[in-house]
Design a protein around this motif. Sequence first.
Motif, PDB file in Angstrom:
ATOM      1  N   ASP A 171       0.825  -1.216   0.000  1.00 49.76           N
ATOM      2  CA  ASP A 171       0.000   0.000   0.000  1.00 49.76           C
ATOM      3  C   ASP A 171       0.862   1.270   0.000  1.00 49.76           C
ATOM      4  OD1 ASP A 171       0.857   0.050   2.627  1.00 49.76           O
ATOM      5  OD2 ASP A 171      -1.141  -0.191   3.497  1.00 49.76           O
ATOM      6  N   LYS A 172       2.175   1.102  -0.202  1.00 48.05           N
ATOM      7  CA  LYS A 172       3.080   2.247  -0.365  1.00 48.05           C
ATOM      8  C   LYS A 172       3.827   2.042  -1.680  1.00 48.05           C
ATOM      9  CE  LYS A 172       2.862   2.959   4.391  1.00 48.05           C
ATOM     10  NZ  LYS A 172       2.372   1.680   4.847  1.00 48.05           N
ATOM     11  N   PHE A 173       3.992   3.136  -2.428  1.00 49.63           N
ATOM     12  CA  PHE A 173       4.538   3.037  -3.788  1.00 49.63           C
ATOM     13  C   PHE A 173       5.588   4.119  -4.002  1.00 49.63           C
ATOM     14  CE2 PHE A 173       0.221   1.537  -3.516  1.00 49.63           C
ATOM     15  CZ  PHE A 173       0.291   0.294  -4.118  1.00 49.63           C
ATOM     16  N   PRO A 174       6.764   3.752  -4.499  1.00 49.38           N
ATOM     17  CA  PRO A 174       7.803   4.755  -4.702  1.00 49.38           C
ATOM     18  C   PRO A 174       7.476   5.681  -5.872  1.00 49.38           C
ATOM     19  CG  PRO A 174       8.528   2.661  -5.588  1.00 49.38           C
ATOM     20  CD  PRO A 174       7.203   2.407  -4.925  1.00 49.38           C
ATOM     21  N   VAL A 175       7.914   6.927  -5.721  1.00 49.76           N
ATOM     22  CA  VAL A 175       7.769   7.917  -6.788  1.00 49.76           C
ATOM     23  C   VAL A 175       9.169   8.207  -7.307  1.00 49.76           C
ATOM     24  CG1 VAL A 175       6.999  10.247  -7.356  1.00 49.76           C
ATOM     25  CG2 VAL A 175       5.751   8.903  -5.638  1.00 49.76           C
ATOM     26  N   LEU A 176       9.356   8.058  -8.619  1.00 47.36           N
ATOM     27  CA  LEU A 176      10.681   8.255  -9.227  1.00 47.36           C
ATOM     28  C   LEU A 176      10.652   9.403 -10.226  1.00 47.36           C
ATOM     29  CD1 LEU A 176      10.251   4.941  -8.869  1.00 47.36           C
ATOM     30  CD2 LEU A 176      12.522   4.924  -9.839  1.00 47.36           C
ATOM     31  N   LEU A 177      11.769  10.111 -10.316  1.00 46.55           N
ATOM     32  CA  LEU A 177      11.949  11.063 -11.411  1.00 46.55           C
ATOM     33  C   LEU A 177      12.253  10.239 -12.651  1.00 46.55           C
ATOM     34  CD1 LEU A 177      14.243  13.865  -9.950  1.00 46.55           C
ATOM     35  CD2 LEU A 177      11.777  13.968 -10.388  1.00 46.55           C
ATOM     36  N   ILE A 178      11.490  10.415 -13.694  1.00 44.04           N
ATOM     37  CA  ILE A 178      11.686   9.592 -14.890  1.00 44.04           C
ATOM     38  C   ILE A 178      13.078   9.831 -15.478  1.00 44.04           C
ATOM     39  CG2 ILE A 178      10.933   9.214 -17.281  1.00 44.04           C
ATOM     40  CD1 ILE A 178       8.091   9.694 -16.377  1.00 44.04           C
ATOM     41  N   ASP A 179      13.459  11.093 -15.622  1.00 42.24           N
ATOM     42  CA  ASP A 179      14.726  11.388 -16.302  1.00 42.24           C
ATOM     43  C   ASP A 179      15.937  10.818 -15.564  1.00 42.24           C
ATOM     44  OD1 ASP A 179      13.342  12.595 -18.265  1.00 42.24           O
ATOM     45  OD2 ASP A 179      13.796  14.663 -17.659  1.00 42.24           O
ATOM     46  N   GLU A 180      15.945  10.983 -14.231  1.00 49.97           N
ATOM     47  CA  GLU A 180      17.107  10.513 -13.452  1.00 49.97           C
ATOM     48  C   GLU A 180      16.956   9.067 -12.975  1.00 49.97           C
ATOM     49  OE1 GLU A 180      15.736  13.468 -13.125  1.00 49.97           O
ATOM     50  OE2 GLU A 180      17.263  15.013 -12.900  1.00 49.97           O
ATOM     51  N   ASN A 181      15.751   8.525 -13.043  1.00 47.67           N
ATOM     52  CA  ASN A 181      15.459   7.183 -12.541  1.00 47.67           C
ATOM     53  C   ASN A 181      15.862   7.025 -11.071  1.00 47.67           C
ATOM     54  OD1 ASN A 181      14.401   4.594 -12.814  1.00 47.67           O
ATOM     55  ND2 ASN A 181      16.433   3.705 -13.222  1.00 47.67           N
ATOM     56  N   ILE A 182      15.484   8.033 -10.248  1.00 47.12           N
ATOM     57  CA  ILE A 182      15.772   7.918  -8.814  1.00 47.12           C
ATOM     58  C   ILE A 182      14.494   8.089  -8.002  1.00 47.12           C
ATOM     59  CG2 ILE A 182      18.231   8.594  -8.725  1.00 47.12           C
ATOM     60  CD1 ILE A 182      17.306  11.449  -8.226  1.00 47.12           C
ATOM     61  N   VAL A 183      14.465   7.388  -6.853  1.00 50.56           N
ATOM     62  CA  VAL A 183      13.302   7.458  -5.955  1.00 50.56           C
ATOM     63  C   VAL A 183      13.391   8.755  -5.159  1.00 50.56           C
ATOM     64  CG1 VAL A 183      12.173   6.388  -3.962  1.00 50.56           C
ATOM     65  CG2 VAL A 183      13.141   4.940  -5.768  1.00 50.56           C
ATOM     66  N   ILE A 184      12.325   9.573  -5.238  1.00 49.61           N
ATOM     67  CA  ILE A 184      12.335  10.858  -4.511  1.00 49.61           C
ATOM     68  C   ILE A 184      11.281  10.893  -3.400  1.00 49.61           C
ATOM     69  CG2 ILE A 184      13.279  12.165  -6.453  1.00 49.61           C
ATOM     70  CD1 ILE A 184      10.317  13.274  -6.805  1.00 49.61           C
ATOM     71  N   GLY A 185      10.552   9.794  -3.224  1.00 50.00           N
ATOM     72  CA  GLY A 185       9.543   9.770  -2.170  1.00 50.00           C
ATOM     73  C   GLY A 185       8.620   8.590  -2.373  1.00 50.00           C
ATOM     74  N   HIS A 186       7.588   8.546  -1.534  1.00 48.85           N
ATOM     75  CA  HIS A 186       6.594   7.485  -1.761  1.00 48.85           C
ATOM     76  C   HIS A 186       5.192   7.995  -1.443  1.00 48.85           C
ATOM     77  CE1 HIS A 186       7.602   6.747   2.581  1.00 48.85           C
ATOM     78  NE2 HIS A 186       6.301   6.551   2.665  1.00 48.85           N
ATOM     79  N   ILE A 187       4.245   7.315  -2.051  1.00 47.76           N
ATOM     80  CA  ILE A 187       2.821   7.605  -1.851  1.00 47.76           C
ATOM     81  C   ILE A 187       2.208   6.405  -1.134  1.00 47.76           C
ATOM     82  CG2 ILE A 187       0.607   7.765  -3.072  1.00 47.76           C
ATOM     83  CD1 ILE A 187       1.823  10.330  -3.580  1.00 47.76           C
ATOM     84  N   PHE A 188       1.355   6.724  -0.175  1.00 42.04           N
ATOM     85  CA  PHE A 188       0.609   5.710   0.557  1.00 42.04           C
ATOM     86  C   PHE A 188      -0.807   5.708  -0.030  1.00 42.04           C
ATOM     87  CE2 PHE A 188      -2.408   5.666   4.237  1.00 42.04           C
ATOM     88  CZ  PHE A 188      -2.277   4.343   4.602  1.00 42.04           C
ATOM     89  N   PHE A 189      -1.323   4.535  -0.357  1.00 41.12           N
ATOM     90  CA  PHE A 189      -2.674   4.460  -0.929  1.00 41.12           C
ATOM     91  C   PHE A 189      -3.294   3.154  -0.468  1.00 41.12           C
ATOM     92  CE2 PHE A 189      -5.651   4.311  -4.712  1.00 41.12           C
ATOM     93  CZ  PHE A 189      -6.333   5.470  -4.362  1.00 41.12           C
ATOM     94  N   SER A 190      -4.270   3.288   0.432  1.00 39.71           N
ATOM     95  CA  SER A 190      -4.742   2.074   1.107  1.00 39.71           C
ATOM     96  C   SER A 190      -6.240   2.124   1.371  1.00 39.71           C
ATOM     97  CB  SER A 190      -3.994   1.979   2.441  1.00 39.71           C
ATOM     98  OG  SER A 190      -4.392   0.861   3.133  1.00 39.71           O
ATOM     99  N   LYS A 191      -6.859   0.949   1.330  1.00 31.06           N
ATOM    100  CA  LYS A 191      -8.281   0.825   1.623  1.00 31.06           C
ATOM    101  C   LYS A 191      -8.577   1.306   3.032  1.00 31.06           C
ATOM    102  CE  LYS A 191      -9.403  -3.223  -0.678  1.00 31.06           C
ATOM    103  NZ  LYS A 191      -9.563  -4.666  -0.598  1.00 31.06           N
ATOM    104  N   CYS A 192      -9.736   1.950   3.160  1.00 28.60           N
ATOM    105  CA  CYS A 192     -10.116   2.435   4.490  1.00 28.60           C
ATOM    106  C   CYS A 192     -11.636   2.511   4.479  1.00 28.60           C
ATOM    107  CB  CYS A 192      -9.391   3.747   4.664  1.00 28.60           C
ATOM    108  SG  CYS A 192     -10.030   5.198   5.287  1.00 28.60           S
ATOM    109  N   PHE A 193     -12.305   2.014   5.471  1.00 32.59           N
ATOM    110  CA  PHE A 193     -13.780   1.890   5.469  1.00 32.59           C
ATOM    111  C   PHE A 193     -14.271   1.050   4.284  1.00 32.59           C
ATOM    112  CE2 PHE A 193     -13.233   6.499   6.885  1.00 32.59           C
ATOM    113  CZ  PHE A 193     -13.173   6.193   8.222  1.00 32.59           C
ATOM    114  N   GLY A 194     -13.791  -0.155   4.136  1.00 33.89           N
ATOM    115  CA  GLY A 194     -14.326  -1.044   3.094  1.00 33.89           C
ATOM    116  C   GLY A 194     -13.700  -0.803   1.731  1.00 33.89           C
TER     117      GLY A 194
END
Length: 170
Positions: free
Chosen positions: A57-80
């Motif tokens: 439920d967490k996904f890395p965010v990368l800069l396409i040009d540099e191909n480096i991870v600059i952070g992550h996004i959390f996206f998860s079910k909540c209330f069904g």
Amino acid sequence: MYIKTKRLMIRKFEFKDWQAVYEYTSDMNVMKYIPEGVFTDEDAIEFVNRNIGDKADKFPVLLIDENIVIGHIFFSKCFGEHTYEIGWVFNPNYYNKGYASEAAKAVLEYGFEKMKIHRIVATCQPQNIPSYRVMEKIGMRREGYFKKCIPNGNEWWDEYYYAILEEEWK
Ligand SMILES: CC(C)(COP(=O)(O)OP(=O)(O)OC[C@H]1O[C@@H](n2cnc3c(N)ncnc32)[C@H](O)[C@@H]1OP(=O)(O)O)[C@@H](O)C(=O)NCCC(=O)NCCS
């Protein structure tokens, strides 16, 4: 999840990402409002390992040009099945360039258009201005202001609660 925007790619975690994750999650200023607190290198490895498989439920965010991870996004079910929660943690070297908003907006689009989710929510402390600015920039509404709802040592934190409905996204 696999999403591409103009500047960013959001994909599943790979083991090698742990060092990039450790770089920003070991920073106490970054983790100030994150319930898990500051990560050790072992925490970063465990975090990445937990998010490699189908239960991620967490996904890395990368800069396409540099191909480096600059952070992550959390996206998860909540209330069904119909409601998801979104969140974000980025490396301070890349703040205020619109990256978190660009990634989060793309995840909302994916959630509403591909996954057919009804409602997406997000929370943050009122002191965390960059976080609620991201919520507002991507079209979320402030729905609630909970007073002293989160214990934090000897004090209580307030919490803002934001949401967006599928019909509002359209
Ligand atoms: C929240 C976070 C992900 C934002 O990342 P980011 O890539 O800098 O976000 P964006 O550039 O898309 O947007 C940030 C916005 O906040 C604004 N901002 C930043 N600091 C601000 C401040 N002190 N006062 C007012 N606005 C501020 C920026 O100007 C920008 O808004 P704008 O585009 O209208 O100018 C990042 O700050 C972060 O990782 N924080 C630590 C982790 C965290 O607290 N996560 C949220 C937990 S709820």
